[in-house]
Design an enzyme around this catalytic site. Structure first.
Site: not given
Ligand code: HPA
Length: 266
Positions: A25, A77, A107, A205-206, A229, A241
């Protein structure tokens, strides 16, 4: 797979990538300055369309710091709804094209309370909490073993090289454990607490499916997270996001610098 390889080779002719790079990302523009052949995922037999905002969805074949590289500008994803085997398909394609080393970026949220947004973390190991393993199903023994070893997915020598380069560049870079959740919802504060107790430093998430499959195929893997974050519950603010993309954009110049100097060395 044969259709995929034939389609790609018709585009790249006798170009043989040895290095694979997956851009996460907000980091996709690393590939924008690479001179070479661009092949859209939607045109490649066997590939799915990528849907996340901030991801482009193409393979870029070209020279990066003297290496023949294939760059994934945008990735799939699990939360997009694809079968997990579709998420890792491009990694298998890279293997068939001759890729030996895979650099994966992402990210991530910080679980470790010492980390702050804008930091980078080299992944030393991961915890797969996606609830699925990308190797489930019939095994293709031309790629790897049925029960592959995962004791050093992230190659120690690549981790050390990255930390050395970071030091030379006076960039503080952490070394930590990445936990993968399926998403797409961000975690709850209780889940982040659980991850911290488990030994995770960052969450995303990846990466885990691709890294796992790359190791299964015998590739050397380097993983770098951009901490975009603080994870849920660390600070009172809500996660978005937009914040992830914004922080990734702020860090991307130093991230690129690190990537380039690592690639030069491998
Ligand atoms: N959680 C999960 N995935 C993420 C996060 C997060 O806080 N930040 C960026 N990707």
């Amino acid at each position: 797979m044969q259709d995929t390889i034939e389609y790609i080779t018709a585009k790249i002719k006798d170009f043989k990538p040895e290095l694979g790079i997956i851009l996460g990302s907000g980091l996709g523009d690393f590939a924008d300055n690479v001179d070479g052949v661009r092949v859209k995922y939607q045109d490649i037999p066997g590939f799915e369309k990528s849907t996340v905002a901030g991801h482009k969805g193409q393979l870029v074949f070209g020279r990066v710091e003297g290496k023949n590289a294939v760059i994934m500008q945008g990735r799939y994803h699990y939360y997009e709804g694809y079968h997990i085997s579709r998420i890792v398909y491009p990694v298998k394609v890279m293997k068939k094209l001759g890729v030996k080393t895979l650099i994966i970026t992402n990210a991530a949220g910080s679980v470790n309370k010492k980390y702050t947004a804008g930091d980078l973390m080299v992944i030393k190991d991961h915890i797969n909490l996606m609830g699925v393993n990308p190797l489930i199903g019939e095994n293709d023994s031309s790629l790897g073993d049925r029960f592959p070893d995962m004791s050093e997915i992230y190659k120690k020598s690549l981790i050390d090289k990255t930390l050395d380069k970071a030091k030379e560049l006076h960039m503080p870079v952490w070394k930590g454990v990445y936990a993968a959740m399926s998403g797409p919802s961000y975690e709850t504060p209780a889940e982040i607490n659980m991850l911290r107790i488990m030994g995770a430093d960052a969450v995303g998430m990846s990466t885990v499916p691709e890294a796992l499959v790359a190791n299964y195929c015998g590739m050397e893997v380097l993983g770098i997270s951009c901490i975009t974050n603080s994870a849920a519950g660390v600070h009172p603010s809500r996660l978005s996001h937009a914040e992830v993309v914004e922080t990734a954009a702020k860090v991307k110049e130093s991230f690129k610098k690190l990537l380039v100097s690592v690639i030069r060395e491998i």
